[in-house]
Scaffold this motif. Sequence first.
Motif, PDB file in Angstrom:
ATOM      1  N   ASP A  14       0.820  -1.216   0.000  1.00 54.36           N
ATOM      2  CA  ASP A  14       0.000   0.000   0.000  1.00 54.36           C
ATOM      3  C   ASP A  14       0.852   1.263   0.000  1.00 54.36           C
ATOM      4  O   ASP A  14       0.550   2.220  -0.711  1.00 54.36           O
ATOM      5  CB  ASP A  14      -0.975  -0.017   1.170  1.00 54.36           C
ATOM      6  N   GLU A  68       4.686   6.329  -0.970  1.00 60.30           N
ATOM      7  CA  GLU A  68       5.173   6.783   0.329  1.00 60.30           C
ATOM      8  C   GLU A  68       6.472   6.072   0.731  1.00 60.30           C
ATOM      9  O   GLU A  68       6.925   6.196   1.865  1.00 60.30           O
ATOM     10  CB  GLU A  68       4.105   6.551   1.406  1.00 60.30           C
ATOM     11  N   MET A  79      -8.319  -0.634  -8.326  1.00 60.65           N
ATOM     12  CA  MET A  79      -9.261  -0.051  -7.375  1.00 60.65           C
ATOM     13  C   MET A  79      -9.097   1.459  -7.307  1.00 60.65           C
ATOM     14  O   MET A  79     -10.069   2.208  -7.313  1.00 60.65           O
ATOM     15  CB  MET A  79      -9.044  -0.657  -5.991  1.00 60.65           C
ATOM     16  N   ARG A 114      -7.358   9.390   1.607  1.00 61.04           N
ATOM     17  CA  ARG A 114      -6.284   9.027   0.686  1.00 61.04           C
ATOM     18  C   ARG A 114      -6.763   9.023  -0.766  1.00 61.04           C
ATOM     19  O   ARG A 114      -6.157   9.628  -1.633  1.00 61.04           O
ATOM     20  CB  ARG A 114      -5.730   7.648   1.069  1.00 61.04           C
ATOM     21  N   GLU A 115      -7.859   8.338  -1.047  1.00 61.27           N
ATOM     22  CA  GLU A 115      -8.255   8.139  -2.442  1.00 61.27           C
ATOM     23  C   GLU A 115      -9.029   9.311  -3.026  1.00 61.27           C
ATOM     24  O   GLU A 115      -8.924   9.583  -4.202  1.00 61.27           O
ATOM     25  CB  GLU A 115      -9.088   6.855  -2.596  1.00 61.27           C
ATOM     26  N   LEU A 158      -4.564  12.902   0.086  1.00 62.03           N
ATOM     27  CA  LEU A 158      -3.655  13.445   1.096  1.00 62.03           C
ATOM     28  C   LEU A 158      -2.513  12.465   1.373  1.00 62.03           C
ATOM     29  O   LEU A 158      -2.645  11.269   1.138  1.00 62.03           O
ATOM     30  CB  LEU A 158      -4.426  13.715   2.397  1.00 62.03           C
ATOM     31  N   SER A 159      -1.418  12.999   1.896  1.00 61.72           N
ATOM     32  CA  SER A 159      -0.267  12.158   2.241  1.00 61.72           C
ATOM     33  C   SER A 159      -0.507  11.447   3.570  1.00 61.72           C
ATOM     34  O   SER A 159      -1.373  11.848   4.354  1.00 61.72           O
ATOM     35  CB  SER A 159       0.986  13.013   2.336  1.00 61.72           C
ATOM     36  N   TYR A 160       0.264  10.411   3.823  1.00 63.51           N
ATOM     37  CA  TYR A 160       0.151   9.688   5.092  1.00 63.51           C
ATOM     38  C   TYR A 160       0.349  10.644   6.268  1.00 63.51           C
ATOM     39  O   TYR A 160      -0.311  10.517   7.302  1.00 63.51           O
ATOM     40  CB  TYR A 160       1.195   8.559   5.167  1.00 63.51           C
ATOM     41  N   LYS A 161       1.288  11.573   6.093  1.00 59.41           N
ATOM     42  CA  LYS A 161       1.596  12.510   7.168  1.00 59.41           C
ATOM     43  C   LYS A 161       0.372  13.390   7.481  1.00 59.41           C
ATOM     44  O   LYS A 161       0.033  13.600   8.644  1.00 59.41           O
ATOM     45  CB  LYS A 161       2.782  13.390   6.723  1.00 59.41           C
ATOM     46  N   MET A 187      -0.909   3.512   7.590  1.00 57.48           N
ATOM     47  CA  MET A 187      -0.570   2.523   6.578  1.00 57.48           C
ATOM     48  C   MET A 187      -1.354   1.232   6.783  1.00 57.48           C
ATOM     49  O   MET A 187      -1.936   0.696   5.840  1.00 57.48           O
ATOM     50  CB  MET A 187       0.935   2.253   6.613  1.00 57.48           C
ATOM     51  N   LEU A 217      -5.124   1.716   6.027  1.00 53.18           N
ATOM     52  CA  LEU A 217      -5.389   1.813   4.593  1.00 53.18           C
ATOM     53  C   LEU A 217      -5.347   0.429   3.960  1.00 53.18           C
ATOM     54  O   LEU A 217      -6.201   0.081   3.140  1.00 53.18           O
ATOM     55  CB  LEU A 217      -4.321   2.686   3.936  1.00 53.18           C
ATOM     56  N   SER A 218      -4.340  -0.331   4.368  1.00 55.85           N
ATOM     57  CA  SER A 218      -4.157  -1.655   3.815  1.00 55.85           C
ATOM     58  C   SER A 218      -5.377  -2.533   4.136  1.00 55.85           C
ATOM     59  O   SER A 218      -5.958  -3.183   3.262  1.00 55.85           O
ATOM     60  CB  SER A 218      -2.877  -2.232   4.400  1.00 55.85           C
ATOM     61  N   ARG A 239      -8.586  -1.264   2.338  1.00 55.04           N
ATOM     62  CA  ARG A 239      -8.660  -1.655   0.930  1.00 55.04           C
ATOM     63  C   ARG A 239      -8.955  -3.140   0.791  1.00 55.04           C
ATOM     64  O   ARG A 239      -9.673  -3.549  -0.131  1.00 55.04           O
ATOM     65  CB  ARG A 239      -7.356  -1.305   0.231  1.00 55.04           C
ATOM     66  N   ASP A 240      -8.404  -3.947   1.698  1.00 54.71           N
ATOM     67  CA  ASP A 240      -8.733  -5.378   1.672  1.00 54.71           C
ATOM     68  C   ASP A 240     -10.232  -5.573   1.855  1.00 54.71           C
ATOM     69  O   ASP A 240     -10.876  -6.328   1.137  1.00 54.71           O
ATOM     70  CB  ASP A 240      -7.994  -6.121   2.799  1.00 54.71           C
TER      71      ASP A 240
END
Lengths: 250, 181
Positions: free
Chosen positions: A11, A17, A46, B136-137, B141-144, B158, B161-162, B165-166
């Motif tokens: 991801d 990142e 996606m 995010r999508e 925006l950035s992770y920060k 992180m 998000l992972s 999305r799963d």
Amino acid sequence: MNCALALRMLDAYVDDELDATTAAEMVEHLATCAGCAALHGQRVAMRTALRAASLREAAPKGLKKSILREIERAGAPETPRRTLRWWQALALGASTAVMGAIGGWWLAQPRLLEGYPELVVARHVASLTPAGPRIDVASSDRHEVRPWFQGRLEFAPMVRDLSAQGFDLMGARVERVGDRQAVAVVYRLHNHIINVFSWRGPGDVAGAAKEATIRGFHVVTWSDRDLDFAAVSDTDSAELKRFTEAYRAP
Amino acid sequence: LADRQRTIRFEEEILVHLDAAHNLARWITRDAGMAKDAVQDGCLRAFRAFDRMHGPNARAWFLAVIRNTCIDLLREQRTHATDEEYDDDVHGAEASPESDGALTPEDIVARASDAHWLHGCIDALPREYREVVVLRELEELSYKEISAIVDIPIGTVMSRLSRGRDLLQKRMLLAHKVSRR
């Protein structure tokens, strides 16, 4: 890079990142591992789908304007606190500690508000002036009425749009019921004014609605979670009942 | 005059992000009326706290205020009614990609052309995943920035998000299977 690590980084890779070194290792791994490459393909698909579907919901027209209006009317900045000399701070600290202890004990006692149907009828009558009912924030738009109370009250008043049922929202005002800080939301049905009082209480009023008639005014009382409500009007009791049912409808 | 200037600054630095704020509020609350309330209340809060805003990223700061307002409103509104958060152990388990071939990228793209359907898939995610996916999508925006808005460490951004999305992929697959029946 092995698959376990690649999956953990997938991801962050898709989101761009990763640092350059790890990203390069990732590219290398995806080129040689069909399984990870397939999962990567799903992620990318996606993202493409989500961005293509225009799922973003922009602010409705006119929202900005009403926010600016609201800000100019009610959004006074918080005044910065005056700095205190050490002895003033000490004295203030000591006295607030004592007051706090007393206040805390006092607030912790569940107190019943006695005789509130009489109290709200008195407040209802006091609010009727020859020029119309007393109102602090006059608007028929509940989105303008509700935010006005923010910072003025310790709870958010319930303001509903009941125009479809024939009850026109006129506005609202800050109220007092007994020793309680309260709100009155004002509606109109033909020539009759309906005040809905609400205040935070330890459940002064039982959950089911109760009706009473005092000095010719009809009163319906109920409570909802931590708020107590009382609707008062000179309209006939069937109409007031219809009103409270609409107001309380989920 | 100072008040006037303050309002103008607020409009230029904060209200330019009103669309982002509304989008976030809509996806967190899943209700158009509540989103509007949250944005209005949140703007008032932001205006009052504007002088204390720190850091260069006004958008992230504003979105954090909006998010908190949404969560307060949801908490306030949540009655004794049952919590409707989606439980993927109950709803999603049998649809894992392992148990039913794999959803190919083509499947995803084909199904996703139906925006309404996709909307429902995202709405079905639990809030903690929904908000990071949307930030995010849709807001890109950035992770920060997401870390600052949601108030979680970057590592957690992180992993959410992972996982999000799963879950979304499972959800899409489930709907896909149903539609093929």
